[in-house]
Design a protein around this motif. Structure first.
Motif, PDB file in Angstrom:
ATOM      1  N   ILE A 141       0.863  -1.181   0.000  1.00 25.45           N
ATOM      2  CA  ILE A 141       0.000   0.000   0.000  1.00 25.45           C
ATOM      3  C   ILE A 141       0.903   1.235   0.000  1.00 25.45           C
ATOM      4  O   ILE A 141       1.568   1.528   0.997  1.00 25.45           O
ATOM      5  CB  ILE A 141      -0.933   0.025   1.218  1.00 25.45           C
ATOM      6  N   ARG A 142       0.948   1.937  -1.100  1.00 25.23           N
ATOM      7  CA  ARG A 142       1.780   3.132  -1.172  1.00 25.23           C
ATOM      8  C   ARG A 142       1.050   4.372  -0.661  1.00 25.23           C
ATOM      9  O   ARG A 142       1.670   5.310  -0.165  1.00 25.23           O
ATOM     10  CB  ARG A 142       2.255   3.357  -2.614  1.00 25.23           C
ATOM     11  N   TYR A 143      -0.291   4.375  -0.801  1.00 27.33           N
ATOM     12  CA  TYR A 143      -1.076   5.496  -0.260  1.00 27.33           C
ATOM     13  C   TYR A 143      -2.521   5.035  -0.125  1.00 27.33           C
ATOM     14  O   TYR A 143      -3.020   4.241  -0.920  1.00 27.33           O
ATOM     15  CB  TYR A 143      -1.004   6.712  -1.170  1.00 27.33           C
ATOM     16  N   ARG A 144      -3.197   5.572   0.902  1.00 25.87           N
ATOM     17  CA  ARG A 144      -4.640   5.377   1.052  1.00 25.87           C
ATOM     18  C   ARG A 144      -5.209   6.596   1.732  1.00 25.87           C
ATOM     19  O   ARG A 144      -4.665   7.107   2.726  1.00 25.87           O
ATOM     20  CB  ARG A 144      -4.958   4.102   1.834  1.00 25.87           C
ATOM     21  N   ILE A 190      -3.574   3.355  -3.525  1.00 25.12           N
ATOM     22  CA  ILE A 190      -2.534   3.134  -4.525  1.00 25.12           C
ATOM     23  C   ILE A 190      -1.688   1.949  -4.080  1.00 25.12           C
ATOM     24  O   ILE A 190      -1.097   1.966  -3.003  1.00 25.12           O
ATOM     25  CB  ILE A 190      -1.650   4.379  -4.709  1.00 25.12           C
ATOM     26  N   LEU A 191      -1.677   0.914  -4.917  1.00 22.71           N
ATOM     27  CA  LEU A 191      -0.944  -0.312  -4.619  1.00 22.71           C
ATOM     28  C   LEU A 191       0.260  -0.436  -5.552  1.00 22.71           C
ATOM     29  O   LEU A 191       0.176  -0.080  -6.732  1.00 22.71           O
ATOM     30  CB  LEU A 191      -1.843  -1.538  -4.785  1.00 22.71           C
ATOM     31  N   GLU A 192       1.339  -0.975  -5.016  1.00 18.33           N
ATOM     32  CA  GLU A 192       2.527  -1.255  -5.821  1.00 18.33           C
ATOM     33  C   GLU A 192       2.764  -2.769  -5.815  1.00 18.33           C
ATOM     34  O   GLU A 192       3.315  -3.313  -4.860  1.00 18.33           O
ATOM     35  CB  GLU A 192       3.748  -0.528  -5.265  1.00 18.33           C
ATOM     36  N   PRO A 193       2.376  -3.476  -6.877  1.00 18.12           N
ATOM     37  CA  PRO A 193       2.550  -4.927  -6.900  1.00 18.12           C
ATOM     38  C   PRO A 193       3.971  -5.343  -7.287  1.00 18.12           C
ATOM     39  O   PRO A 193       4.398  -6.450  -6.939  1.00 18.12           O
ATOM     40  CB  PRO A 193       1.549  -5.377  -7.954  1.00 18.12           C
ATOM     41  N   GLN A 194       4.662  -4.490  -8.025  1.00 14.51           N
ATOM     42  CA  GLN A 194       6.041  -4.756  -8.410  1.00 14.51           C
ATOM     43  C   GLN A 194       6.712  -3.420  -8.716  1.00 14.51           C
ATOM     44  O   GLN A 194       6.067  -2.375  -8.734  1.00 14.51           O
ATOM     45  CB  GLN A 194       6.114  -5.685  -9.625  1.00 14.51           C
ATOM     46  N   GLY A 218      -6.328  -0.557   5.801  1.00 14.06           N
ATOM     47  CA  GLY A 218      -4.885  -0.749   5.810  1.00 14.06           C
ATOM     48  C   GLY A 218      -4.126   0.533   6.059  1.00 14.06           C
ATOM     49  O   GLY A 218      -4.708   1.609   6.236  1.00 14.06           O
ATOM     50  N   GLU A 219      -2.795   0.426   6.062  1.00 11.80           N
ATOM     51  CA  GLU A 219      -1.920   1.575   6.290  1.00 11.80           C
ATOM     52  C   GLU A 219      -0.842   1.602   5.216  1.00 11.80           C
ATOM     53  O   GLU A 219      -0.396   0.558   4.722  1.00 11.80           O
ATOM     54  CB  GLU A 219      -1.262   1.466   7.672  1.00 11.80           C
ATOM     55  N   ALA A 220      -0.418   2.804   4.854  1.00 16.78           N
ATOM     56  CA  ALA A 220       0.654   2.952   3.875  1.00 16.78           C
ATOM     57  C   ALA A 220       1.910   2.256   4.392  1.00 16.78           C
ATOM     58  O   ALA A 220       2.272   2.389   5.563  1.00 16.78           O
ATOM     59  CB  ALA A 220       0.929   4.424   3.609  1.00 16.78           C
ATOM     60  N   GLY A 221       2.544   1.499   3.514  1.00 16.97           N
ATOM     61  CA  GLY A 221       3.745   0.763   3.884  1.00 16.97           C
ATOM     62  C   GLY A 221       3.499  -0.702   4.124  1.00 16.97           C
ATOM     63  O   GLY A 221       4.439  -1.507   4.081  1.00 16.97           O
TER      64      GLY A 221
END
Length: 379
Positions: free
Chosen positions: A282-285, A296-300, A315-318
């Motif tokens: 989770i890069r941002y919520r 914003i999710l970072e899968p790779q 969830g939380e960023a990070g």
């Protein structure tokens, strides 16, 4: 859990109202029943907060699938009932004549039936004609009886739908509440970084576009964010959509206002659950620009999945969340029973009143989400 009555009624509606369908939509209800059973077993066996979140996520998804199956069953049942009712109304005069003939045959004394004014030959001819006509009359009567009985059964099922829906809607609402609480209590997920709220606030205040915000995501932590070694390229084009819904607009396709967006828009039902289609960070919520709540999710590495338009975000960023983890809920109000029952009969999809915007970014630029997500590209 109150989903079993929903599924039983859905299957009954399918069996009665959709027997002529080419596919077998009752399988959806059966699959939801099996999913709910697995979720109940997982919830009973949950030993950690992560296990409980996973089980409750599957519970909510099972409810969503079961309710969708019931809506479709009710729609098909209502359509079938209307067809039969129109058929019976159109044949009202034929039915009256048929009943009259059958009553005469049934009530006339045997000697009268056997005698004919022209004598034995006429009586023989009459008997032969009666033998030829009677099976056809009986077949018509049997067909009418089946139609009337089917209409009666469909109306009974639809009358029972209101109470069943009330129980199911209460069940899914409780499951959503439990899921939100379980996510808040979850502390056993791995973390790639810890968000710095001051840096995040500065970034939010200084950017005016999604492009600018996405490029500045690395500034949200107080220490450098380690690169991820995850690689999901093998799943490209096969990832499930993050929400149950229907594709409303593809990337670059103009909407009703003529606006073209870099991502696609999926129409969903109110309060639908949004999940991560794959393991991701989770890069941002939170709220972002005019996009509402965003995840914003970072899968790779160098790949971002942007989901916007949510009412609640989890969830939380990070945090690094596993595939299928809940990341939010759509907005809107769950319609009352009467509204659901009326919507179920039109088949127009008007119950998909919420929209989720999905954008995929690679190397800092947007790409067509359908290169990643599995959709009906012919629709």
């Amino acid at each position: 859990m109150m989903l079993r009555p929903v599924l039983a009624l859905a299957i009954a509606l399918f069996a009665t109202g959709a027997a002529a369908a080419q596919d077998d939509p009752g399988k959806a209800a059966s699959a939801a029943a099996r999913q709910l059973e697995r979720a109940a077993q997982s919830l009973d066996a949950a030993a950690t907060a992560r296990d409980r979140v996973r089980a409750l996520t599957e519970t909510v998804q099972a409810y969503e699938a079961g309710l969708a199956a019931m809506r479709e069953g009710m729609r098909r049942a209502a359509t079938r009932e209307a067809t039969l009712s129109r058929r019976l109304a159109a044949r009202e005069q034929d039915v009256a004549r048929l009943i009259g003939v059958l009553q005469v045959i049934e009530t006339a004394p045997p000697p009268v039936l056997l005698l004919h004014p022209s004598g034995p030959l006429g009586s023989a001819r009459s008997a032969m004609m009666l033998a030829d006509v009677t099976p056809g009359l009986n077949a018509q009567a049997a067909e009418l009886r089946r139609d009337v009985e089917e209409v009666r059964t469909l109306r009974t099922l639809q009358a029972n739908a209101a109470d069943t829906l009330q129980s199911a809607l209460a069940g899914i609402q409780q499951a959503r509440t439990n899921l939100s609480q379980a996510v808040a209590e979850r502390t056993d997920l791995p973390r790639r970084f810890t968000e710095d709220p001051v840096r995040t606030a500065i970034l939010l205040g200084s950017t005016e576009t999604l492009d600018a915000f996405a490029s500045g995501l690395s500034e949200m932590a107080d220490t450098p964010i380690p690169e991820t070694e995850a690689d999901i390229s093998a799943d490209k084009g096969a990832l499930p959509l993050p929400v149950q819904g229907v594709l409303l607009h593809r990337a670059r396709q103009a909407d009703a206002a003529g606006i073209r967006r870099a991502g696609m828009i999926v129409a969903t039902r109110p309060r639908a659950l949004v999940t991560s289609p794959t393991a991701a960070t989770i890069r941002y919520r939170g709220p972002l620009l005019d996009l509402g709540n965003v995840v914003i999710l970072e899968p790779q590495r160098d790949t971002l999945f942007v989901f916007s338009g949510l009412a609640e975000v989890f969830g939380e960023a990070g945090e690094v969340v596993p595939a299928g983890s809940p990341v939010g809920l759509m907005g809107g109000q769950t319609p009352e029973n009467g509204a659901i029952l009326s919507l179920s009969s039109d088949g127009t999809g008007t119950d998909h009143s919420e929209t989720l915007y999905i954008e995929v970014r690679q190397g800092g630029a947007p790409v067509d989400p359908e290169t990643w997500f599995q959709t009906d590209k012919d629709g």
